[in-house]
Scaffold this active site. Structure first.
Site, PDB file in Angstrom:
ATOM      1  CG  HIS A 219      27.416 -10.611 -13.291  1.00 35.46           C
ATOM      2  ND1 HIS A 219      26.769  -9.943 -14.366  1.00 35.46           N
ATOM      3  CD2 HIS A 219      28.483  -9.776 -13.039  1.00 35.46           C
ATOM      4  CE1 HIS A 219      27.397  -8.876 -14.739  1.00 35.46           C
ATOM      5  NE2 HIS A 219      28.531  -8.513 -13.814  1.00 35.46           N
ATOM      6  CE1 TYR A 244      30.577  -4.509 -14.743  1.00 34.42           C
ATOM      7  CE2 TYR A 244      28.380  -5.366 -14.893  1.00 34.42           C
ATOM      8  CZ  TYR A 244      29.740  -5.442 -14.357  1.00 34.42           C
ATOM      9  OH  TYR A 244      30.002  -6.436 -13.712  1.00 34.42           O
ATOM     10  CG  ASP A 519      -0.377   4.860   7.496  1.00 33.54           C
ATOM     11  OD1 ASP A 519      -1.408   4.827   6.945  1.00 33.54           O
ATOM     12  OD2 ASP A 519       0.822   4.323   6.946  1.00 33.54           O
TER      13      ASP A 519
END
Length: 762
Positions: A219, A244, A519
């Site tokens: 990056h 940014y 569930d």
């Protein structure tokens, strides 16, 4: 008591935070091993720009960030300069309103501001480009090295030790449990090992024989010469430019996601003191520099003073990897954690290690959330690259991933013939709707956002399910075979699963604190053999962890398939295939397991068979259904029908933070609950929330939406939301924040459809 022996691998900000959190809970036998020097280790923590930004679509990630901000502020490491995210297009401004909604839901103070207010907060901006912004006053910047030192100092004062220049070379285990670590020329016995190695995580995982599904990527970050900045400037995010900015005195630091993705091979990292700082590639930064100057004209007089390509860890879904390995007990991970979440992630893992459960829901971050196919390096690479590319994008929850057709149901060829439009979940292709079904004559209007990856055909499919019958593909659901005494499942479930052979129950699994862990459906196939229908790998992991000797837990999903055949015509359709006897062991020539279960509130069956019989099962049912108006229906229709029936889904509507009483799964207990999962019916404006939106009452945020869909039977949008019990009474009016507008909603008694279960008795 010093607690168990813990070895932490990595003394970056996450490893130091974990040592601090563990020793703060009384565990003092903690050793932190670092391959580099202490505490400027050469990893991501050493070069991070140190941004702490708290707003996220995920409640979990927002909470991890908020704890991180508060802790670093308390340690004196955080400068709360705030953050300003600017929009240069109407579409981005709409996204900022959506993000403001998340902030309201998760308790992060923020405000959407106009261009003048943006310029007042950040005078260097070219205000003419701005159409609005989102301001968060409590965000800030931190030095990664300083934060690591501060936490390490506290941990050391409580008994932890930190050893630098100790490269881990092996992880030992016995009987499936970790026993120690070798680093340098020393062995470190351990009851628990926690890997906080960042983008080196896959290397540590390989030593232990497990896959750590992350991709190291580069990056770009630069620091300019003087550009008129000041330390009190807020963090500036320019997502339309994939950029940014943060101030370094009178200079600006600029981070870019605008360049092409740059995956990194660990073997190619430099062997110097800064292995995570790769040589800068100026050609790939040209467009970023132009976009930066356009937004901040004062940069025209500056140049790049420092620039590098910094390595960071990216996962397939953008979430970190937290928790204990399912394959090697005692091996814990806190990997792919950004600075924004560092302290919060460490706190959650420390709670998990010490108390047996984290205080907040972490299912999105759980290390064991991926199916085997999702651990393939090629899958991780493609998905992680997409995650990186979308770092600043406007991402819709239903946007299709870059890897498709990884896992196909046996029914897939027939579904494709019917014009199925597919979505993807956990690598599985599943139909959203079928083009062979006609759209309604007068489709309801729908807002642009919720209409993405949606079709009015969903209305046709929902209505025909209620009137006739429909086939739903259940193959992507997880199926688990459990062999052993009934007491095992009965002890984990909230409901009674002691049913006769051939009967099934829908229930939830509970953890030790009474929180909802999943569930499931439990079908009794024999006295000591059960078929558990579950949500994913986390359920397999949960049952396996709790299985005592004499109980076997086996994931059989890959070798099986299933359909839901539901609707008023379903019993009549099945009769000729079974001789009138239901349930049956065969449908035509196909051996099946039939369960009298329905997630949509219509009579019918869940029908399962071996994968090799899948096409024959589909064809058998399809042929028998011709005279009964049988259709194939997709996920969108199912969502509408299940919300009308009040069917909850774990991970969306309820988590470990909720108990069955709060979730409305059990009648009220002796102790009143403070909040409830509540059914809301919305005014029919064409707007349909998707989840995460704030709920307001009297101008105050009182809850958040878990999920919503248009209810075609009830003729209005339906949402479920967590609300204070005092607002959960039918007839109470609330408002849902949806982008820049408020949607009127009314609390309704549930279920909205067939409240007395009359249709299911047919």
């Amino acid at each position: 008591m010093p607690g168990p022996r813990v070895v932490i691998i990595g003394a970056g900000v996450v490893g130091c935070a974990l040592a601090d959190e563990l020793t703060g809970r009384g565990w003092s036998d903690v050793t932190v091993l670092e391959q580099g020097p202490l505490f400027e280790t050469g990893g991501s923590s050493s070069h991070t720009p140190g941004l702490i930004c708290q707003i996220a679509p995920s409640r979990t990630m927002a909470r991890l960030a908020r704890y991180t901000a508060d802790k670093f502020a308390e340690l004196g490491c955080l400068s709360r300069v705030g953050s300003l995210e600017v929009a240069t297009t109407p579409a981005r401004l709409a996204e900022l309103h959506r993000r403001f909604g998340f902030a309201q839901s998760w308790g992060v103070p923020s405000s959407v501001v106009d261009p003048a207010a943006c310029a007042a907060r950040y005078p260097l901006l070219d205000k003419s480009l701005i159409v609005g912004g989102l301001y968060v006053p409590s965000d800030g910047v931190v030095s990664g090295v300083r934060a690591a030192q501060a936490q390490a100092a506290r941990a050391t004062s409580r008994g932890a030790r930190f050893l630098g220049d100790m490269r881990v070379s092996a992880i030992s285990s016995a009987a499936g449990r970790v026993t120690g670590v070798r680093a340098g020329d020393e062995d470190f016995p351990a009851d628990m090992v926690a890997s906080c190695a960042g983008f080196w995580g896959p290397e540590i995982g390989q030593m232990a024989g497990i896959a750590v599904p992350l991709l190291p990527m580069a990056h770009q970050y630069v620091r300019t010469t003087p550009a008129g900045a000041a330390d009190d400037l807020p963090i500036l995010c320019h997502p339309d430019g994939d950029l940014y900015f943060r101030a370094h005195g009178d200079r600006l630091g600029i981070g870019s996601y605008r360049h092409d993705p740059m995956p990194v091979n660990l073997a190619d990292l430099p062997g110097d003191a800064h292995p995570a700082k790769l040589p800068f590639t100026p050609d790939t930064f040209k467009q970023s520099w132009v976009a930066a100057i356009e937004l901040i004209p004062s940069l025209r007089g500056s140049t790049l003073e420092d620039a590098f390509n910094g390595v960071l860890a990216v996962t397939a879904d953008g979430f970190p990897l937290l928790g204990e390995s399912s394959a090697v007990r005692g091996l814990w991970m806190a990997e792919a954690v950004r600075m924004t979440h560092a302290a919060g992630a460490a706190k959650a893992v420390a709670e998990w290690m010490v108390d047996g459960r984290p205080a907040i829901d972490l299912h999105e971050c759980d290390l064991n959330r991926f199916a085997a196919a999702q651990l393939a390096p090629g899958y991780v690479r493609k998905r992680a690259i997409r995650t990186f590319v979308e770092s600043c994008g406007v991402v819709h929850p239903a946007d299709p991933p870059p890897v498709r057709n990884l896992r196909l149901s046996p029914f897939h060829p027939r579904q494709a013939e019917l014009g199925a439009v597919f979505g993807e979940t956990a690598g599985w292709e599943h139909p959203l709707w079928y083009a062979s079904n006609p759209p309604p004559d007068a489709p309801r209007p729908r807002d642009e956002w919720s209409a993405r990856h949606w079709s009015p055909i969903a209305e046709t499919e929902a209505r025909l399910t209620r009137r006739k019958a429909a086939l739903f593909d259940l193959t992507p659901l997880t199926r688990i075979e459990v062999t052993g005494p009934l007491s095992f499942l009965d002890g984990l479930a909230a409901g009674d699963v002691d049913r006769p052979v051939g009967a099934a129950a829908h229930t939830v699994l509970l953890d030790a604190a009474g929180g909802i862990r999943g569930d499931v459906t439990v079908a009794r196939l024999a006295a000591d053999r059960f078929l558990v229908g579950a949500n994913g790998p986390l359920d397999v992991d949960w049952l396996s962890r709790h299985a005592p000797p004499g109980v076997a837990v086996r994931d059989i999903t890959g070798g099986t398939c299933g359909v839901g055949l539901w609707g008023p015509a379903a019993p009549e359709l099945l009769a000729p295939l079974t001789g009138g006897d239901l349930p049956a062991s065969h449908l035509g020539m196909v051996p099946v397991t039939m369960l009298r279960l329905s997630g949509v509130g219509e009579p019918g069956w869940e029908i399962y068979t071996e994968a090799g019989y899948g096409l024959r099962l589909w064809d058998t049912l399809w042929e028998a259904g011709r005279e009964h108006g049988l259709i194939a229906a997709g996920r969108l229709a199912y969502e509408s029908l299940r919300l009308e029936k009040g069917r909850r889904v774990w991970g969306r509507d309820m988590t470990t933070e909720d108990d069955p009483y709060q979730a409305g799964l059990l009648p009220p207990g002796e102790t009143p609950v403070d909040r409830r999962l509540t059914c809301l019916v919305l005014a029919d404006t064409g707007d349909v929330p998707l989840g995460g939106e704030p709920v307001y009452a009297g101008g105050f945020t009182v809850g958040h939406v878990t999920g919503a869909a248009y209810g075609w039977t009830v003729g209005a949008p339906i949402a479920y939301a967590w609300l204070p019990s005092g607002l959960a009474s039918p007839g109470t009016q609330v408002e849902i924040g949806y982008f820049d507008r408020l949607l009127l909603a009314t609390v309704a008694a549930e279920p909205l459809f067939d409240p007395f279960r009359e249709r299911l008795q047919r």
